[in-house]
Design a protein around this motif. Structure first.
Motif, PDB file in Angstrom:
ATOM      1  N   VAL A  72      10.159  -0.835  -7.092  1.00 12.93           N
ATOM      2  CA  VAL A  72      10.778  -1.117  -5.797  1.00 12.93           C
ATOM      3  C   VAL A  72      11.368  -2.519  -5.846  1.00 12.93           C
ATOM      4  CG1 VAL A  72       9.169   0.384  -4.522  1.00 12.93           C
ATOM      5  CG2 VAL A  72       8.670  -2.055  -4.717  1.00 12.93           C
ATOM      6  N   PRO A  73      12.410  -2.781  -5.062  1.00 15.19           N
ATOM      7  CA  PRO A  73      12.924  -4.151  -4.992  1.00 15.19           C
ATOM      8  C   PRO A  73      11.879  -5.070  -4.343  1.00 15.19           C
ATOM      9  CG  PRO A  73      14.500  -2.582  -4.052  1.00 15.19           C
ATOM     10  CD  PRO A  73      13.212  -1.848  -4.264  1.00 15.19           C
ATOM     11  N   THR A  74      11.756  -6.269  -4.831  1.00 13.53           N
ATOM     12  CA  THR A  74      10.794  -7.212  -4.267  1.00 13.53           C
ATOM     13  C   THR A  74      11.045  -7.433  -2.780  1.00 13.53           C
ATOM     14  OG1 THR A  74      10.652  -8.299  -6.425  1.00 13.53           O
ATOM     15  CG2 THR A  74       9.790  -9.517  -4.541  1.00 13.53           C
ATOM     16  N   ALA A  75      12.295  -7.457  -2.372  1.00 14.06           N
ATOM     17  CA  ALA A  75      12.643  -7.680  -0.972  1.00 14.06           C
ATOM     18  C   ALA A  75      12.033  -6.633  -0.047  1.00 14.06           C
ATOM     19  CB  ALA A  75      14.162  -7.695  -0.806  1.00 14.06           C
ATOM     20  N   TYR A  76      11.766  -5.444  -0.567  1.00 16.90           N
ATOM     21  CA  TYR A  76      11.158  -4.381   0.226  1.00 16.90           C
ATOM     22  C   TYR A  76       9.835  -4.845   0.832  1.00 16.90           C
ATOM     23  CZ  TYR A  76       8.379  -0.146   1.045  1.00 16.90           C
ATOM     24  OH  TYR A  76       7.566   0.811   1.594  1.00 16.90           O
ATOM     25  N   PHE A  77       9.051  -5.593   0.080  1.00 15.17           N
ATOM     26  CA  PHE A  77       7.757  -6.057   0.564  1.00 15.17           C
ATOM     27  C   PHE A  77       7.870  -7.025   1.735  1.00 15.17           C
ATOM     28  CE2 PHE A  77       6.259  -5.562  -4.055  1.00 15.17           C
ATOM     29  CZ  PHE A  77       5.710  -4.322  -3.828  1.00 15.17           C
ATOM     30  N   PHE A  78       8.970  -7.755   1.802  1.00 18.27           N
ATOM     31  CA  PHE A  78       9.092  -8.843   2.765  1.00 18.27           C
ATOM     32  C   PHE A  78       9.934  -8.503   3.994  1.00 18.27           C
ATOM     33  CE2 PHE A  78       8.179 -10.783  -1.346  1.00 18.27           C
ATOM     34  CZ  PHE A  78       7.083 -11.564  -1.022  1.00 18.27           C
ATOM     35  N   ALA A  79      10.568  -7.337   4.024  1.00 20.49           N
ATOM     36  CA  ALA A  79      11.416  -6.958   5.157  1.00 20.49           C
ATOM     37  C   ALA A  79      10.555  -6.776   6.405  1.00 20.49           C
ATOM     38  CB  ALA A  79      12.186  -5.684   4.842  1.00 20.49           C
ATOM     39  N   LYS A  83       0.831  -1.204   0.000  1.00 22.94           N
ATOM     40  CA  LYS A  83       0.000   0.000   0.000  1.00 22.94           C
ATOM     41  C   LYS A  83       0.868   1.257   0.000  1.00 22.94           C
ATOM     42  CE  LYS A  83      -3.856   2.267   2.282  1.00 22.94           C
ATOM     43  NZ  LYS A  83      -4.898   2.137   3.318  1.00 22.94           N
ATOM     44  N   GLU A  84       1.913   1.275   0.835  1.00 19.62           N
ATOM     45  CA  GLU A  84       2.816   2.433   0.876  1.00 19.62           C
ATOM     46  C   GLU A  84       3.421   2.701  -0.501  1.00 19.62           C
ATOM     47  OE1 GLU A  84       5.876   1.955   3.832  1.00 19.62           O
ATOM     48  OE2 GLU A  84       4.415   1.580   5.413  1.00 19.62           O
ATOM     49  N   ALA A  85       3.919   1.647  -1.129  1.00 17.52           N
ATOM     50  CA  ALA A  85       4.561   1.801  -2.443  1.00 17.52           C
ATOM     51  C   ALA A  85       3.549   2.241  -3.498  1.00 17.52           C
ATOM     52  CB  ALA A  85       5.236   0.490  -2.857  1.00 17.52           C
ATOM     53  N   ARG A  86       2.345   1.688  -3.432  1.00 18.24           N
ATOM     54  CA  ARG A  86       1.307   2.055  -4.400  1.00 18.24           C
ATOM     55  C   ARG A  86       0.914   3.521  -4.256  1.00 18.24           C
ATOM     56  NH1 ARG A  86      -3.898   2.795  -4.028  1.00 18.24           N
ATOM     57  NH2 ARG A  86      -4.141   1.814  -1.985  1.00 18.24           N
ATOM     58  N   LEU A  87       0.717   3.957  -3.025  1.00 18.68           N
ATOM     59  CA  LEU A  87       0.356   5.359  -2.788  1.00 18.68           C
ATOM     60  C   LEU A  87       1.487   6.298  -3.201  1.00 18.68           C
ATOM     61  CD1 LEU A  87      -1.535   5.053   0.614  1.00 18.68           C
ATOM     62  CD2 LEU A  87      -2.518   5.396  -1.672  1.00 18.68           C
ATOM     63  N   PRO A 112       6.161 -14.923  -7.677  1.00 19.93           N
ATOM     64  CA  PRO A 112       6.217 -14.359  -9.031  1.00 19.93           C
ATOM     65  C   PRO A 112       5.327 -13.121  -9.201  1.00 19.93           C
ATOM     66  CG  PRO A 112       6.086 -16.744  -9.156  1.00 19.93           C
ATOM     67  CD  PRO A 112       5.852 -16.365  -7.719  1.00 19.93           C
ATOM     68  N   PHE A 113       4.141 -13.138  -8.576  1.00 21.48           N
ATOM     69  CA  PHE A 113       3.273 -11.971  -8.694  1.00 21.48           C
ATOM     70  C   PHE A 113       3.821 -10.809  -7.866  1.00 21.48           C
ATOM     71  CE2 PHE A 113      -0.564  -9.366  -8.120  1.00 21.48           C
ATOM     72  CZ  PHE A 113      -0.835  -9.144  -9.460  1.00 21.48           C
ATOM     73  N   ALA A 114       4.437 -11.098  -6.727  1.00 17.97           N
ATOM     74  CA  ALA A 114       5.079 -10.043  -5.932  1.00 17.97           C
ATOM     75  C   ALA A 114       6.167  -9.364  -6.766  1.00 17.97           C
ATOM     76  CB  ALA A 114       5.669 -10.620  -4.650  1.00 17.97           C
ATOM     77  N   GLU A 121      13.487   0.346   4.589  1.00 16.67           N
ATOM     78  CA  GLU A 121      13.913   1.637   4.043  1.00 16.67           C
ATOM     79  C   GLU A 121      15.277   1.521   3.361  1.00 16.67           C
ATOM     80  OE1 GLU A 121      14.576   6.297   5.315  1.00 16.67           O
ATOM     81  OE2 GLU A 121      14.136   4.831   6.879  1.00 16.67           O
ATOM     82  N   LEU A 122      16.196   0.786   3.979  1.00 25.10           N
ATOM     83  CA  LEU A 122      17.508   0.581   3.348  1.00 25.10           C
ATOM     84  C   LEU A 122      17.383  -0.148   2.014  1.00 25.10           C
ATOM     85  CD1 LEU A 122      19.804  -0.364   6.359  1.00 25.10           C
ATOM     86  CD2 LEU A 122      20.064   1.583   4.820  1.00 25.10           C
ATOM     87  N   ILE A 123      16.545  -1.158   1.974  1.00 27.19           N
ATOM     88  CA  ILE A 123      16.331  -1.894   0.725  1.00 27.19           C
ATOM     89  C   ILE A 123      15.772  -0.963  -0.342  1.00 27.19           C
ATOM     90  CG2 ILE A 123      14.919  -3.690  -0.365  1.00 27.19           C
ATOM     91  CD1 ILE A 123      15.159  -5.230   2.351  1.00 27.19           C
ATOM     92  N   LEU A 124      14.821  -0.138   0.042  1.00 27.97           N
ATOM     93  CA  LEU A 124      14.216   0.797  -0.898  1.00 27.97           C
ATOM     94  C   LEU A 124      15.247   1.812  -1.400  1.00 27.97           C
ATOM     95  CD1 LEU A 124      11.561   1.569  -2.243  1.00 27.97           C
ATOM     96  CD2 LEU A 124      11.085   3.031  -0.270  1.00 27.97           C
ATOM     97  N   LEU A 125      16.027   2.370  -0.485  1.00 32.66           N
ATOM     98  CA  LEU A 125      17.052   3.339  -0.874  1.00 32.66           C
ATOM     99  C   LEU A 125      18.102   2.707  -1.777  1.00 32.66           C
ATOM    100  CD1 LEU A 125      17.500   5.178   2.537  1.00 32.66           C
ATOM    101  CD2 LEU A 125      16.451   6.103   0.452  1.00 32.66           C
TER     102      LEU A 125
END
Length: 103
Positions: A66-73, A14-18, A55-57, A80-84
């Motif tokens: 965004v990196p996929t790992a961002y969703f799972f941290a 949701k954060e990334a989508r917004l 795969p859908f993630a 935030e580090l993954i995103l940066l």
């Protein structure tokens, strides 16, 4: 993924989508969902009601840049580090890794 994992994933989605300025429907369609179910499916992912397969993630991450790992941290600072890191240039990534190794 457990229910807590679904909640973490959903919140980050949701954060990334917004941040990207997308509606649930437009994100779902862009990621390959049928327009008829796109909004509902993304809503269920964001609420943690439904589990997202990896795969859908990856497709969602690509659409949101965004990196996929961002969703799972599990940790917000790590997310935030993954995103940066994912948004950084190759040169900045090299410097970031060097600085992290010195710590």
């Amino acid at each position: 993924m457990s229910a807590t994992d679904n909640t973490v994933f959903g919140g980050r989605l949701k954060e990334a989508r917004l941040r990207a300025g997308l509606s649930q429907k437009s994100l779902g369609i862009a990621a390959g969902l049928d327009p008829f179910v796109a909004s509902t499916r993304i809503n269920r992912y964001e609420l943690g009601v439904h589990k997202v397969d990896y795969p859908f993630a990856c497709r969602l991450a690509a659409e949101l840049s965004v990196p996929t790992a961002y969703f799972f941290a599990e940790d917000d600072d790590l997310a935030e580090l993954i995103l940066l890191y994912g948004q950084a240039s190759k040169r900045a990534r090299t410097r970031l890794l060097a600085a992290a190794r010195e710590i």
